[in-house]
Design a protein around this motif. Structure first.
Motif, PDB file in Angstrom:
ATOM      1  N   ARG A  72      25.481  10.434 -15.814  1.00 34.11           N
ATOM      2  CA  ARG A  72      25.535  11.878 -15.595  1.00 34.11           C
ATOM      3  C   ARG A  72      26.873  12.442 -16.108  1.00 34.11           C
ATOM      4  O   ARG A  72      26.912  13.516 -16.720  1.00 34.11           O
ATOM      5  N   ILE A  73      27.940  11.713 -15.839  1.00 33.49           N
ATOM      6  CA  ILE A  73      29.259  12.162 -16.297  1.00 33.49           C
ATOM      7  C   ILE A  73      29.348  12.124 -17.822  1.00 33.49           C
ATOM      8  O   ILE A  73      29.932  13.026 -18.445  1.00 33.49           O
ATOM      9  N   THR A  90      16.032  15.348 -15.345  1.00 36.58           N
ATOM     10  CA  THR A  90      14.629  15.715 -15.173  1.00 36.58           C
ATOM     11  C   THR A  90      13.739  14.727 -15.923  1.00 36.58           C
ATOM     12  O   THR A  90      14.212  13.735 -16.470  1.00 36.58           O
ATOM     13  N   ALA A  91      12.453  15.027 -15.978  1.00 38.83           N
ATOM     14  CA  ALA A  91      11.507  14.188 -16.708  1.00 38.83           C
ATOM     15  C   ALA A  91      11.384  14.591 -18.174  1.00 38.83           C
ATOM     16  O   ALA A  91      10.645  13.956 -18.924  1.00 38.83           O
ATOM     17  N   VAL A 231      12.787  11.318 -19.788  1.00 40.39           N
ATOM     18  CA  VAL A 231      14.069  11.771 -19.250  1.00 40.39           C
ATOM     19  C   VAL A 231      14.459  13.069 -19.941  1.00 40.39           C
ATOM     20  O   VAL A 231      14.320  13.196 -21.170  1.00 40.39           O
ATOM     21  N   GLY A 232      14.939  14.024 -19.176  1.00 37.45           N
ATOM     22  CA  GLY A 232      15.432  15.274 -19.739  1.00 37.45           C
ATOM     23  C   GLY A 232      16.704  15.702 -19.049  1.00 37.45           C
ATOM     24  O   GLY A 232      17.099  15.129 -18.020  1.00 37.45           O
ATOM     25  N   VAL A 233      17.339  16.699 -19.614  1.00 38.33           N
ATOM     26  CA  VAL A 233      18.585  17.225 -19.071  1.00 38.33           C
ATOM     27  C   VAL A 233      18.440  18.728 -18.866  1.00 38.33           C
ATOM     28  O   VAL A 233      17.988  19.446 -19.766  1.00 38.33           O
ATOM     29  N   GLY A 280      16.116   5.075 -17.239  1.00 34.19           N
ATOM     30  CA  GLY A 280      16.067   6.094 -18.284  1.00 34.19           C
ATOM     31  C   GLY A 280      17.321   6.942 -18.310  1.00 34.19           C
ATOM     32  O   GLY A 280      17.853   7.262 -19.378  1.00 34.19           O
ATOM     33  N   GLY A 281      17.800   7.317 -17.131  1.00 33.57           N
ATOM     34  CA  GLY A 281      19.047   8.079 -17.066  1.00 33.57           C
ATOM     35  C   GLY A 281      20.219   7.289 -17.606  1.00 33.57           C
ATOM     36  O   GLY A 281      21.045   7.802 -18.374  1.00 33.57           O
ATOM     37  N   ILE A 282      20.306   6.021 -17.207  1.00 29.56           N
ATOM     38  CA  ILE A 282      21.379   5.156 -17.693  1.00 29.56           C
ATOM     39  C   ILE A 282      21.298   5.005 -19.204  1.00 29.56           C
ATOM     40  O   ILE A 282      22.306   5.114 -19.918  1.00 29.56           O
TER      41      ILE A 282
END
Length: 404
Positions: A72-73, A90-91, A231-233, A280-282
């Motif tokens: 996230r950072i 998000t997805a 994964v989305g932002v 997915g985030g990682i």
């Protein structure tokens, strides 16, 4: 300068064949390919520290939580958000847009206006139509020009005290046009409205600075920036994310729960109900590391070189018309040849191992504007080569000869 030969070694899929031919992947606007370092990060997570996050005192949970929040950072720094909690995972882009639309359903009033551009993907049209149906707000459209650009005079005329929200993509997925979002954001803020920028097509080519842009919301998908699908932002200014209600209820997004009343967690958890796509985030953070290692200025310069090279050769084919001729474009070429259906050209190219996209590209209003059923879309990335473009041009010529 990019070492393209070395870069191509980072992508295992580029070594495969399709229909007995070496794969030429020109569908990058739909999904970028995945470098080995991202694949390794996904495998490493499941092999070594697969656990739910934010909820456990045991070592695996803490390791997974640390890796997820470090990602996230990384995303925060990439987009230059002021705070890590302004980044909601998000997805995907569509999920992020719907999250914002759902929040505004409790704010928008009947008779107020929202404005979208004519160049939008369906995912930045349909949620706002649904929002207007719920609230009685009025949906207005910034028209496009023949060159595939926004009519900025019409945009200026649409600005009014009744306007509350503007939604526009940074880059058109169907045409590659780079929209003047800086001007759009500045002028929209003058009438007190908020702006959401759909950056799904921009982020593979451009490194946006959300604070410099002064965007209220900026959304994108990991699978177009060397990351995984699903994964989305969502970047949102803290003031807006605080104001909007939660999108979903469940675990993780709560502070206290009783049968009499529930209170919600602070940002970002307020919008991240349930178990997320942890690996997915990682892996999204790893994908951004990879692209930043190459340098976005280097990527943009090389991809523009590919765009100019392909455009020049395509225009030498008799009867070929390119849609989207703005001077400011990313590496996307949408075209048709005479009366030949784009699907037929795409099918023949596939037999030659060349992957392109055909159809309306989830941008049907653009196709209606040009009075066409769709286009052939070739979209290039930093791992593509001029030699691949030469093979592609030969393939288009072959298809045209067969279908004429």
């Amino acid at each position: 300068m990019l070492d393209i030969k070395k870069i191509r070694e980072d992508f295992p899929i580029l070594k495969r064949e399709v229909n007995g031919k070496p794969l030429i992947y020109f569908d990058n606007a739909a999904t970028s390919q995945t470098p080995q370092v991202v694949i390794d990060a996904i495998v490493d997570y499941y092999a070594n520290y697969n656990a739910n996050i934010h909820r456990g005192v045991h070592s695996l949970s803490q390791e997974a939580t640390d890796a997820y929040e470090e990602a996230r950072i990384k995303i925060q720094k990439h987009f230059n958000a002021a705070q890590p909690y302004e980044i909601i995972l998000t997805a995907g882009t569509t999920h992020a847009i719907n999250l914002v639309a759902n929040g505004f359903a409790s704010i928008l009033k009947k008779g107020e206006e929202v404005l979208v551009s004519a160049l939008e993907h369906h995912s930045n049209i349909v949620p706002w139509q649904m929002l207007c149906e719920k609230t009685g707000a009025i949906l207005k459209v910034i028209p496009q020009t023949e060159s595939g650009e926004l009519d900025m005079d019409a945009f200026a005329k649409a600005l009014s005290p009744q306007l509350k929200l503007v939604f526009v993509n940074h880059v058109s997925n169907a045409l590659g046009t780079i929209n003047p979002i800086e001007e759009i954001i500045t002028e929209t803020h003058k009438v007190g409205a908020a702006v959401l920028i759909d950056g799904a097509q921009a982020t593979p080519h451009i490194k946006p600075d959300v604070q410099a842009l002064d965007a209220d919301f900026y959304v994108c998908s990991a699978h177009k920036i060397c990351g995984p699908t699903g994964v989305g932002v969502l970047y949102g200014k803290e003031e807006w994310l605080t104001k909007l209600p939660p999108y979903q209820g469940g675990g993780e997004m709560i502070d206290q729960v009783s049968f009499e009343k529930t209170t919600y967690a602070g940002l970002p958890h307020k919008f991240e109900a349930g178990t997320p796509n942890i690996c997915g985030g990682i892996a999204t953070g790893v994908g951004l590391d990879y692209m930043n290692g190459l340098g976005f200025d280097n990527i943009a310069a090389y991809e523009d070189e590919l765009l100019q090279y392909a455009t020049k050769q395509l225009l030498e084919i008799e009867g070929l018309k390119i849609y989207g001729t703005s001077a400011h474009k990313t590496a996307v070429v949408s075209f048709n040849v005479g009366e030949i259906h784009p699907y037929d050209i795409g099918t023949i190219l596939d037999k030659l191992g060349i992957a392109v996209r055909t159809g309306h590209h989830c941008a049907q209003p653009i196709m209606d504007f040009y009075k066409i059923p769709g286009t052939v879309r070739a979209s290039f990335s930093f791992y593509n080569t001029k030699e691949e473009i030469d093979t592609f041009i030969d393939g288009v010529k072959r298809a045209v000869a067969m279908l004429s």
